[in-house]
Design an enzyme around this catalytic site. Structure first.
Site, PDB file in Angstrom:
ATOM      1  N   ASP A  34      -6.394 -10.317 -61.536  1.00  0.00           N
ATOM      2  CA  ASP A  34      -7.121  -9.181 -60.932  1.00  0.00           C
ATOM      3  C   ASP A  34      -6.126  -8.160 -60.412  1.00  0.00           C
ATOM      4  OD1 ASP A  34      -9.094  -7.572 -59.966  1.00  0.00           O
ATOM      5  OD2 ASP A  34      -9.598  -8.835 -58.260  1.00  0.00           O
ATOM      6  N   ASP A  59     -11.664  -6.118 -66.402  1.00  0.00           N
ATOM      7  CA  ASP A  59     -11.437  -6.500 -65.000  1.00  0.00           C
ATOM      8  C   ASP A  59     -12.208  -7.767 -64.650  1.00  0.00           C
ATOM      9  OD1 ASP A  59     -10.595  -6.498 -62.373  1.00  0.00           O
ATOM     10  OD2 ASP A  59     -12.023  -4.981 -61.725  1.00  0.00           O
ATOM     11  N   GLU A  86      -8.361   0.272 -56.805  1.00  0.00           N
ATOM     12  CA  GLU A  86      -9.735  -0.212 -56.978  1.00  0.00           C
ATOM     13  C   GLU A  86     -10.146  -1.080 -55.796  1.00  0.00           C
ATOM     14  OE1 GLU A  86     -12.957  -2.996 -58.047  1.00  0.00           O
ATOM     15  OE2 GLU A  86     -10.917  -3.516 -57.581  1.00  0.00           O
ATOM     16  N   GLU A  87      -9.222  -1.955 -55.368  1.00  0.00           N
ATOM     17  CA  GLU A  87      -9.617  -3.026 -54.445  1.00  0.00           C
ATOM     18  C   GLU A  87     -10.105  -2.517 -53.096  1.00  0.00           C
ATOM     19  OE1 GLU A  87     -10.220  -5.808 -55.375  1.00  0.00           O
ATOM     20  OE2 GLU A  87      -8.872  -6.476 -56.960  1.00  0.00           O
TER      21      GLU A  87
HETATM   22 ZN   LIG Z   1     -10.381  -6.243 -60.109  1.00  0.00          ZN
END
Ligand SMILES: [Zn+2]
Length: 463
Positions: free
Chosen positions: A295, A357, A329-330
């Site tokens: 991830d 993802d 993104e996180e």
């Molecule tokens: Zn991710």
């Protein structure tokens, strides 16, 4: 979970690769369509090239081993971005560039949790992303364990002044993650001083999972952390026995001023319709635990591979294939939003957006969202992936980073689909490259390369 023995793919004999390539070509005559026939050879070559080495896995291993995690605002992310720019140029990609994005800069600092009464005992914990810290010296309070929001709400005044533990068993990520995002404010609204959550993931080996929380407006912001399933169940048992348990939580978590980051972009420029674009990518940032290999380092590398393989085989499609490694993104989605801001006026020229993802375990195919006629075309292209068993097309596709653009432009969207225990290591210290099989990554890269190449090259635009 498969643990890679890293035997590498270089040992695979040439005859086997030829056999694999051949497997990907035949179709029953009734299903064959003439336009697709032109792609059997390039598809076979892309697959054979990808399966001929462990290049993708080696690149992912280098990324994690060298730069560590890539949380927004960290040196690791920015150094990895510089490396990616240089490597894309080495690969011979076109228009390699960094597009600046301001990102939130949350830091974890030192953190710990321990039972202080009836007997001192440390808890395996990870603060939740975007959490506030505790005052110096921590927060010590009696624990209230609940199994659900309903049980929390029914607890009335008993949450006041306490540390609330939401001990909710994992079902699916989509269902259980709401306790992580909304739990802290739900507990704060009842007067809790801090919140703990049972790790959002299937039972592991005393492994807490981090991830973002979202504070509600108008509610006090209280510190929040995940603890392992084992520790959550221990606290539950103690409460069930009538034991009054006290816990101390100490967290230095805080936000620093926003930091400079960037989306990293490289392209294979289209030979006939360069303005029409097929976007592939993943998010380059990660949480600050493990090395963010599933991830989403792996998703970045396998989509990047699609372009590298085309370049290596001198396959330049009619339209442009654009790789985007999104930042943040996180804990913000700033990269996905910045892409939309920059390309809003060009969304009409975006043919397809594809995100990987969900890990790079054994690929089964893609999820797809789009028109019925586009789905029909995608199903035909997917038949070229039958030889590597990656030809299933699921009912819906998309991804967090491509989400803002897909929604704004009503664009066809795809996501790589895989079989693997993604949520076991998701957002944990165990998210490292050794959980990933080089052969799975090679297949995932091949599948994305074939899909992106054919969609970018086929005579008719995907509609
Ligand atoms: Zn991710």
């Amino acid at each position: 979970m498969r643990i890679s023995r890293s035997t590498g793919l270089r040992a695979i004999p040439a005859w086997l690769l030829v056999a694999v390539a051949a497997l990907s070509t035949p179709l029953p005559a009734s299903q064959s369509s003439s336009w697709l026939d032109a792609y059997r050879d390039p598809a076979a070559r892309l697959i054979a090239e990808s399966l001929s080495s462990a290049f993708a896995w080696e690149r992912l291993a280098f990324l994690g081993d060298t730069f560590g995690h890539r949380l927004s605002g960290s040196e690791g992310l920015e150094h990895a971005i510089e490396w990616a720019l240089a490597e894309m140029k080495n690969d011979g990609l076109d228009n390699v560039r960094a597009e600046p994005v301001k990102v939130p800069h949350w830091v974890r600092g030192q953190e710990s949790a321990e039972i202080t009464f009836p007997h001192r005992s440390p808890l395996a914990m990870l603060g939740l992303g975007n959490s506030v810290g505790t005052p110096a010296g921590g927060i010590e309070a009696e624990v209230l364990v609940v199994r659900s929001f309903a049980e929390l709400d029914a607890s009335g005044d008993r949450a006041r002044g306490r540390i609330v533990l939401l001990n909710v068993p994992f079902t699916t990520y989509g269902e259980t993650v709401q306790y992580r995002t909304a739990g802290p404010s739900r507990a704060a609204a009842l007067g809790a001083r801090a919140m703990l959550i049972r790790a959002v993931g299937p039972p592991g080996l005393r492994t807490p999972h981090t991830g973002a929380l979202r504070y509600a407006e108008g509610t006090p912001q209280i510190p929040a952390a995940a603890i392992s399933v084992e520790d959550a169940e221990r606290l539950q048992r103690m409460q069930n026995r009538g034991t009054k348990v006290r816990v101390r939580l100490e967290m230095e978590a805080r936000f620093l001023p926003d930091a400079d980051s960037a989306n990293v972009i490289g392209e294979i420029r289209g030979r006939e319709r360069p303005d029409e674009v097929v976007v592939v990518g993943g998010h380059f940032d990660s949480w600050d635990v493990g090395t963010g290999s599933t991830d989403d380092g792996g998703g970045c590398i396998v989509t990047w591979e699609a372009l590298r393989l085309m370049k290596k085989l001198n396959l330049r499609p009619r339209r442009t294939v654009r790789l985007v490694l999104f930042t943040n993104e996180e804990n913000g989605l700033a990269g996905g939003r910045a892409y939309l801001d920059r390309y809003r006026s060009q969304l009409g020229h975006h043919v397809l957006m594809l995100e990987s993802d969900s890990g790079v375990f054994r690929p089964t195919g893609f999820g797809f969202s789009g028109s019925a006629s586009a789905r029909e075309t995608i199903l035909q292209i997917a038949s070229l992936l039958r030889g590597i068993q990656a030809d299933r097309i699921g009912p819906s596709g998309g991804g967090a980073d491509i989400g803002p653009s897909v929604e704004a432009g009503q664009l066809p969207a795809m996501s790589l689909e895989v079989e693997g225990n993604y949520f076991l290591i998701h957002h944990t210290q165990a998210d490292t490259v050794d959980k990933i099989d080089p052969a799975d990554m090679a297949k995932a890269s091949a599948a994305i390369a074939v899909m992106a190449y054919v969609v970018a090259d086929m005579p008719e635009r995907l509609k």
